[in-house]
Structures are given as C-alpha cells and as structure tokens.
Enzyme design. Structure first.
Site, PDB file in Angstrom:
ATOM      1  N   GLY A 155      18.834 -79.947 -31.661  1.00 40.66           N
ATOM      2  CA  GLY A 155      20.241 -79.592 -31.557  1.00 40.66           C
ATOM      3  C   GLY A 155      20.897 -79.201 -32.869  1.00 40.66           C
TER       4      GLY A 155
ATOM      5  CB  CYS B 141      15.831 -64.578  -0.620  1.00 45.72           C
ATOM      6  SG  CYS B 141      16.686 -65.706  -1.741  1.00 45.72           S
TER       7      CYS B 141
ATOM      8  CB  CYS C  72      19.306 -64.962  -6.025  1.00 50.15           C
ATOM      9  SG  CYS C  72      18.655 -65.975  -4.706  1.00 50.15           S
TER      10      CYS C  72
ATOM     11  CB  CYS D 292      16.411 -62.825  -5.267  1.00 54.27           C
ATOM     12  SG  CYS D 292      17.240 -62.458  -3.711  1.00 54.27           S
TER      13      CYS D 292
END
Ligand SMILES: [Zn+2]
Lengths: 198, 290
Positions: B30, B243, B265, B271
C-alpha cells in the site's frame, strides 16, 4: 559467462517477485543462466541475483571471505558501486559468515525512514540449504495462513532480523539463496516463529 | 544510423529501476514507492503507469490481457496490447483465465484471479490524500505519521451531505492495517476483490511516478464508519440482458425507444464466456432432445 542479460534477468526478476510476494515459497533458478561463473567465490544464484537487481544507480556491500575479489567482479558485471555497510542498497552475506558478523549487519544496515521506508537495504543471504521442512512458521502478507520453512543456520539471525523490523514500515527485506540455486524471500512484513512441536 | 530495438521497449537500466521499486512496493503493501517515470510513446494519462509496470515485468512466456473499463476491444486497450505485442512478441488473450498478466483500467475481472497471475492497474491519481493536501511533501508526511484523519473527514463530510459515502470509484482502502491507498478508479464492487486476493496486484501511476502493490493474501479494508458500513454497488434483482448473469458489475442502459432500463455485464469477456457456455449447454440439451 553465458547469461542473457535481457531474458535471463527478466526470468530471475519474476522468480524474485513471485517469492517476495509469497514468503515461504521456494523457487529454483538453476535452469536460468546456469553458466554463470561465480568462480567459487559465491553461489551462482548470488551472482545471478546481483546481475538482476544491480546497476550503476545502486550500491552494494559484501560480507564474508574474499571480499575484494567478489567486490571486483560484481562491480565489473553490474557497474554498481561498493559502499559502507550503513549506506549500501544491497548487502550480500556469503555462506559461512559467523553469527557476530551477521548480527552486526542487521544492526547497521539501512532500514529506511518513516517518510521513505523504501530507502532500506535488501539483504541477499547465502545458506547451506532451503526447504519447506517444518522448522520455522511464517505469517504475514503473501501467506494464506502459515508457511513452514527450514533455513540452515537461521538461528544466527532470526532474532536480529525481528529487531531490525520492529518499527514497521522501517526494516530490511531478504532474498535467501542456497547452493542448488533455490531461492526464498522474506519481506519485512513476514513474522517468523519456531514451529510448534506437535 | 542503426537503431536497436529493445525487448519490451525499455533499455535494461529502465526496467531494473522499476523492478527494484516493484519489489519494495510488495515489501511495504500500500505504500507508494517513487520511481523515475520514462518517456512513453503514448500520451500520459493513457495508462503509462500501468504500461511501464507491464513492460518491466513481462517475459517471453507471458500471456497478456488488456482491458479498459471492462472491455478488451476499446481503442485504448487494443493500442496498449498492440504496443506490448509488437515489442515483445508475447501472446495476447481476452480470456481472463489464460492470462498471466492482466493490465486494466477501471476494473478487476469477474473471473476470480489465481496465484499464477499478476494484475496491473493503471492509476491516474495515486495519492488518496491529494484532495485534502495538494503538497506531495505534506502527504508523504501524513503517511509517515499514519495520520489519515483527512481521508476519514472526507468520508464523514460525504455522509453528512448525501447520507452515505458518495465515492463511486476509487474508494480509499486500508492495506495491511497500515497504509491508506487509492485502489485506482475501480468500482467499490471491485474493492472487495483486493482483499486476500490470490493474485499479486500492482498499481502504477505514470504522471506521479509511483508504484504500489497489494501482495496476495493481504488484508484490504475499505474505509467506513461503524454506523455507515461500506456498501458496494448493488445489482440485487438485476441480471445481464445478454448472458443472464447476476452478482457481477453491470452497466445500466436505457432503451431509446421504450425508455426501459436494462443491464449488461461491464466485463465483456466474462459476458462472452458466459454466453458461449450457455450456448454450449443449449446445444447439449438440443442434442439430448433428439
Ligand atoms: Zn452478461
């Protein structure tokens, strides 16, 4: 020396990156640049790690025997400069170095500052043998639960390493190599305990 | 004059410098490690940070996938993919499962990542405290002192104003209980994928010359208050009109003629894979019916 400075160092870097991301994971670099000639002064894997990470922008320090000889060929191969222990970006501890000397390394090396914790030394240490036998238990980022490792002569330095890393984010990161060109990494975030005897 | 082209565009010195920075980033999860950003053949802001990471880590054996806002076919993604392929010869794919390196802007794929993969995220603004403190010197000091009151204040003010945290993307996260990090502008839906990820996640900012990382199996918590817990975008009761998938990040679309709202999607390769899967199942069903 036959090493492809583009593709071999890339492959070695990815091995180091994989190991640094997953402490306790042992990977071999024996098939990469296996013609490296360290002239018996250090492990081939030590030389290959140096060639992967060092260049004229960074400095290094050698601990152990044959220091002037190793310094000379590492400088020649990488163009990195030799520095005092307290200043060096990379510190190499060759196999057979005694406990007191290793203790001193962990006390003296750069550990970064709170503003720039990345300005710390990376220790590249040689050990007789690395394995996943249950001697030490590792915990920390990169480890799903725990990882078991055995590092020959680790009793020389684990306590000193803990001391060096007690003020996170300050600390030292380690790359440990053995004569079979196995490699393991210990970033400063990894904690080490003796395996509990079951 | 003869020009020698480098593998992966960069000279070895440039790669080494970025590689050293990447290792530090992994060792200090981080934390934004500075590096010397290189001049790139594409305009900054078009993923140079991510591209520099990809070019520094990639090798002949890799298989690369590039996505931009969930789509492999966007001009930006295609250009990056072409550039890397041209300078390295590595194979490219749209299948998430086949890729060893996935460079992305704005999304983490829906298919769960594995230990064999590295996720590279493009970051426009790496500093989560930039809005409270324009000075780099001062934000570095705040990180050093573990002083994240500014980030908390931002969230608090949003709650006061909107009744909830209003960050649509780039919602700040706490990594390994120490550094607050900008996850790059991914939806909050994807923040949860960073927590205890199996894949290594690298984040690169070209303009600000920073690299930071989330190692695998690392705790990543989205900043939130006890009485206002972190919430991801909800697609409850919704499904992809193509889908039929549920529980994925979807784009809201409007039918121009009917004014009806429908969903699709955002991850187009997911997808497509789902569609192919369904088609296959359908074929088998038809086969059985005969
Ligand atoms: Zn769909």
């Amino acid at each position: 020396m036959i090493i492809d400075v583009v593709h071999d160092t890339q492959a070695i870097f990815r091995t180091i990156l994989h190991c640094m991301s997953r402490p306790g994971t042992i990977e071999s670099i024996a098939d990469i640049g296996n013609q490296a000639e360290s002239q018996g002064l250090c492990y081939d894997s030590t030389l290959l790690s140096a060639m992967t990470l060092l260049d004229a922008e960074v400095s290094f320090h050698i601990i152990g025997e044959n220091v002037p000889l190793i310094e000379a060929f590492l400088s020649a191969y990488t163009l990195a400069t030799v520095a005092e222990l307290q200043e060096a970006d990379y510190v190499f501890i060759t196999n057979g170095t005694n406990k007191e000397v290793i203790h001193n390394v962990f006390s003296q090396v750069k550990k970064g500052t709170l503003t720039n914790p990345q300005q710390s030394a990376t220790i590249i240490m040689e050990t007789e043998k690395l394995s996943n036998d249950p001697q030490l238990t590792l915990r920390g980022p990169g480890i799903a639960t725990t990882a078991n490792v055995q590092i020959a002569a680790s009793e020389f330095w684990t306590a000193k390493r803990e001391e060096a890393n007690q003020e996170y984010p300050l600390g030292v990161d380690m790359i440990i190599v053995d004569p079979q060109s196995n490699m393991m990494c210990l970033p400063r975030t990894t904690t080490i305990h003796d395996c509990e005897v079951s | 004059m003869q020009l020698k082209t480098h593998f992966a565009l960069f000279d070895e010195g440039s790669k080494k410098e970025i590689r050293r920075a990447i290792l530090k980033a992994v060792a200090i999860p981080g934390y934004q490690v500075p590096f010397a950003s290189r001049e790139m053949p594409i305009a900054r802001g078009w993923g140079t940070g991510g591209l520099q990471l990809t070019l520094s880590i990639i090798g002949k054996q890799d298989v690369l996938k590039v996505i931009d806002q969930g789509a492999d076919e966007s001009v930006n993604a295609v250009n990056i993919q072409k550039l890397v392929n041209k300078t390295t010869g590595v194979a490219t794919t749209i299948e998430t499962g086949e890729a060893t390196i996935i460079q992305s802007r704005h999304r983490i794929p829906e298919v769960p990542l594995t230990e064999k993969q590295i996720m590279v995220l493009q970051v426009p603004i790496p500093e989560p405290l930039r809005w409270v403190e324009p000075s780099e010197y001062k934000t570095k000091k705040l990180h050093a002192e573990n002083d994240y009151s500014g980030a908390w204040l931002m969230l608090f003010e949003q709650i006061m104003k909107y009744g909830k945290t209003a960050t649509n993307a780039d919602h700040p996260v706490l990594v390994h209980d120490r550094y607050v990090m900008a996850p790059s502008p991914i939806p909050r839906f994807d923040n949860t994928k960073m927590h205890q990820s199996e894949a290594l996640i690298l984040l690169g900012a070209g303009r600000e010359k920073k690299v930071y990382a989330v190692p695998p199996y690392t705790n990543v918590t989205s900043l939130a208050f006890d009485d206002h817990p972190f919430e991801v975008e909800s697609f409850d009761g919704k499904h992809c009109h193509l889908c039929q998938a549920t529980n994925v990040f979807m784009d809201e679309l409007v039918n121009q003629d009917t004014g009806e709202t429908y969903y699709q999607c955002n991850d187009t390769s997911y997808c497509l894979a789902e569609l192919n899967e369904h088609e296959h199942v359908l074929e088998v069903a038809v086969e059985h019916a005969r």
